[in-house]
Design a protein around this motif. Sequence first.
Motif, PDB file in Angstrom:
ATOM      1  N   GLU A 190     -11.690  20.538  13.293  1.00 29.58           N
ATOM      2  CA  GLU A 190     -11.157  19.179  13.382  1.00 29.58           C
ATOM      3  C   GLU A 190     -10.758  18.860  14.823  1.00 29.58           C
ATOM      4  N   ILE A 191     -11.082  17.651  15.246  1.00 25.17           N
ATOM      5  CA  ILE A 191     -10.748  17.172  16.588  1.00 25.17           C
ATOM      6  C   ILE A 191      -9.432  16.400  16.517  1.00 25.17           C
ATOM      7  N   THR A 192      -8.528  16.681  17.435  1.00 23.07           N
ATOM      8  CA  THR A 192      -7.242  15.993  17.481  1.00 23.07           C
ATOM      9  C   THR A 192      -7.081  15.292  18.827  1.00 23.07           C
ATOM     10  N   LEU A 193      -6.014  14.521  18.950  1.00 20.50           N
ATOM     11  CA  LEU A 193      -5.745  13.819  20.204  1.00 20.50           C
ATOM     12  C   LEU A 193      -5.485  14.788  21.354  1.00 20.50           C
ATOM     13  N   GLU A 194      -5.092  16.013  21.016  1.00 19.66           N
ATOM     14  CA  GLU A 194      -4.806  17.002  22.056  1.00 19.66           C
ATOM     15  C   GLU A 194      -6.082  17.643  22.611  1.00 19.66           C
ATOM     16  N   ASP A 195      -7.182  17.515  21.883  1.00 22.21           N
ATOM     17  CA  ASP A 195      -8.439  18.114  22.332  1.00 22.21           C
ATOM     18  C   ASP A 195      -9.044  17.288  23.465  1.00 22.21           C
TER      19      ASP A 195
ATOM     20  N   LEU B   3     -30.321   2.580  21.943  1.00 18.20           N
ATOM     21  CA  LEU B   3     -28.965   2.105  22.207  1.00 18.20           C
ATOM     22  C   LEU B   3     -27.979   3.254  22.053  1.00 18.20           C
ATOM     23  N   TYR B   4     -26.963   3.261  22.910  1.00 16.67           N
ATOM     24  CA  TYR B   4     -25.905   4.256  22.837  1.00 16.67           C
ATOM     25  C   TYR B   4     -24.590   3.559  22.495  1.00 16.67           C
ATOM     26  N   ILE B   5     -23.975   3.984  21.393  1.00 15.10           N
ATOM     27  CA  ILE B   5     -22.703   3.410  20.958  1.00 15.10           C
ATOM     28  C   ILE B   5     -21.594   4.399  21.292  1.00 15.10           C
ATOM     29  N   TRP B   6     -20.722   4.002  22.220  1.00 14.34           N
ATOM     30  CA  TRP B   6     -19.632   4.855  22.675  1.00 14.34           C
ATOM     31  C   TRP B   6     -18.388   4.539  21.849  1.00 14.34           C
ATOM     32  N   ILE B   7     -17.744   5.577  21.338  1.00 18.18           N
ATOM     33  CA  ILE B   7     -16.614   5.407  20.428  1.00 18.18           C
ATOM     34  C   ILE B   7     -15.283   5.580  21.165  1.00 18.18           C
ATOM     35  N   ASN B   8     -14.332   4.709  20.839  1.00 14.14           N
ATOM     36  CA  ASN B   8     -12.960   4.857  21.325  1.00 14.14           C
ATOM     37  C   ASN B   8     -12.276   5.880  20.420  1.00 14.14           C
ATOM     38  N   LEU B   9     -12.446   7.149  20.755  1.00 13.77           N
ATOM     39  CA  LEU B   9     -11.960   8.231  19.900  1.00 13.77           C
ATOM     40  C   LEU B   9     -10.441   8.202  19.714  1.00 13.77           C
ATOM     41  N   PRO B  10      -9.647   8.053  20.770  1.00 18.36           N
ATOM     42  CA  PRO B  10      -8.189   8.036  20.558  1.00 18.36           C
ATOM     43  C   PRO B  10      -7.751   6.949  19.575  1.00 18.36           C
ATOM     44  N   LYS B  11      -8.331   5.765  19.692  1.00 11.15           N
ATOM     45  CA  LYS B  11      -7.958   4.671  18.792  1.00 11.15           C
ATOM     46  C   LYS B  11      -8.319   5.005  17.350  1.00 11.15           C
ATOM     47  N   ALA B  12      -9.522   5.550  17.143  1.00 13.91           N
ATOM     48  CA  ALA B  12      -9.952   5.898  15.787  1.00 13.91           C
ATOM     49  C   ALA B  12      -9.071   6.998  15.198  1.00 13.91           C
TER      50      ALA B  12
ATOM     51  N   GLU C 128      -5.962   7.688  16.037  1.00 17.60           N
ATOM     52  CA  GLU C 128      -4.631   7.127  15.798  1.00 17.60           C
ATOM     53  C   GLU C 128      -4.588   6.323  14.502  1.00 17.60           C
ATOM     54  N   ASP C 129      -5.729   5.730  14.136  1.00 14.38           N
ATOM     55  CA  ASP C 129      -5.797   4.938  12.906  1.00 14.38           C
ATOM     56  C   ASP C 129      -6.146   5.776  11.678  1.00 14.38           C
ATOM     57  N   GLY C 130      -6.221   7.087  11.858  1.00 23.59           N
ATOM     58  CA  GLY C 130      -6.391   7.971  10.715  1.00 23.59           C
ATOM     59  C   GLY C 130      -7.802   8.437  10.417  1.00 23.59           C
ATOM     60  N   TYR C 131      -8.769   8.062  11.251  1.00 22.52           N
ATOM     61  CA  TYR C 131     -10.136   8.539  11.030  1.00 22.52           C
ATOM     62  C   TYR C 131     -10.238  10.002  11.451  1.00 22.52           C
ATOM     63  N   LYS C 132     -10.988  10.771  10.683  1.00 24.04           N
ATOM     64  CA  LYS C 132     -11.150  12.191  10.950  1.00 24.04           C
ATOM     65  C   LYS C 132     -12.454  12.441  11.705  1.00 24.04           C
ATOM     66  N   PHE C 133     -12.367  13.280  12.712  1.00 26.15           N
ATOM     67  CA  PHE C 133     -13.543  13.703  13.461  1.00 26.15           C
ATOM     68  C   PHE C 133     -13.557  15.225  13.517  1.00 26.15           C
ATOM     69  N   TYR C 134     -14.771  15.780  13.455  1.00 24.64           N
ATOM     70  CA  TYR C 134     -14.933  17.231  13.440  1.00 24.64           C
ATOM     71  C   TYR C 134     -16.058  17.624  14.386  1.00 24.64           C
ATOM     72  N   LYS C 135     -16.063  18.893  14.767  1.00 27.71           N
ATOM     73  CA  LYS C 135     -17.140  19.438  15.592  1.00 27.71           C
ATOM     74  C   LYS C 135     -17.807  20.572  14.828  1.00 27.71           C
ATOM     75  N   SER C 136     -19.145  20.546  14.790  1.00 24.16           N
ATOM     76  CA  SER C 136     -19.900  21.589  14.099  1.00 24.16           C
ATOM     77  C   SER C 136     -20.194  22.746  15.048  1.00 24.16           C
ATOM     78  N   ALA C 137     -20.777  23.805  14.505  1.00 24.26           N
ATOM     79  CA  ALA C 137     -21.080  24.991  15.307  1.00 24.26           C
ATOM     80  C   ALA C 137     -22.081  24.697  16.414  1.00 24.26           C
ATOM     81  N   ASN C 138     -22.940  23.686  16.227  1.00 24.64           N
ATOM     82  CA  ASN C 138     -23.907  23.332  17.269  1.00 24.64           C
ATOM     83  C   ASN C 138     -23.473  22.097  18.058  1.00 24.64           C
ATOM     84  N   ASN C 139     -22.154  21.868  18.096  1.00 21.19           N
ATOM     85  CA  ASN C 139     -21.529  20.873  18.973  1.00 21.19           C
ATOM     86  C   ASN C 139     -21.873  19.431  18.611  1.00 21.19           C
TER      87      ASN C 139
END
Length: 207
Positions: free
Chosen positions: A98-103, A155-164, A166-177
């Motif tokens: 799981e990715i957090t704001l501290e990562d 097209l490349y869609i860049w995500i505002n990860l901190p905002k997402a 903070e709003d409770g969306y979960k992000f994860y990293k797999s073994a192949n990044n």
Amino acid sequence: MADFPLQGDSKVKTSKALSWLLRHGAAKEGLELLPGGWAKLDDVLKKPKFKRVTVQDIEEVVISCPKQRFGLKEEDGVYYIKANQGHSIQVEDPELTEITLEDRVLEVVHGTYYRHWPSIKEQGLSRMNRTHIHFAPGLPGDSAVISGMRTSCQLYIWINLPKALEDGYKFYKSANNVILCPGNEEGFLPPKYFAKVTDKRTGENRL
């Protein structure tokens, strides 16, 4: 059993068959997936599509896959294999980080095509029939990008990860990044989390 290593098209076909079985077709084919998405390799090799494939062939497919789609391990003399991401079937304890704001994740980018942009602009990104929306930690060619985006994307869609986050969306990293997000209850990441959308050819921001 094959008496020689897989070559060319045979290796590609085996890789595609593995991807389908481990990501989508395990239940249909009666293959037991253990926690983490692992399957006993012996059980895989008993399936009709793998009747001429050996353990050594599978090792070569796993090692040579540029996108590192698979994991392979041996425990107590038993080989296990899994797909690192891309599932449409639910996997118990998929072994994601799981990715957090501290990562220190600086970039989260989704690649897509012109034809999909109107619906994405309106509804957001959808996980479709998979368990997660896929992102890369950069653009194709970047050293950190192993998988998660096709090089043909327009097209490349860049995500505002901190905002997402903070709003409770979960992000994860797999073994192949690959960076993964299940989205909201409907499986979407809304457009308000798009930081910018750049055209690969012109560099224009489409937001």
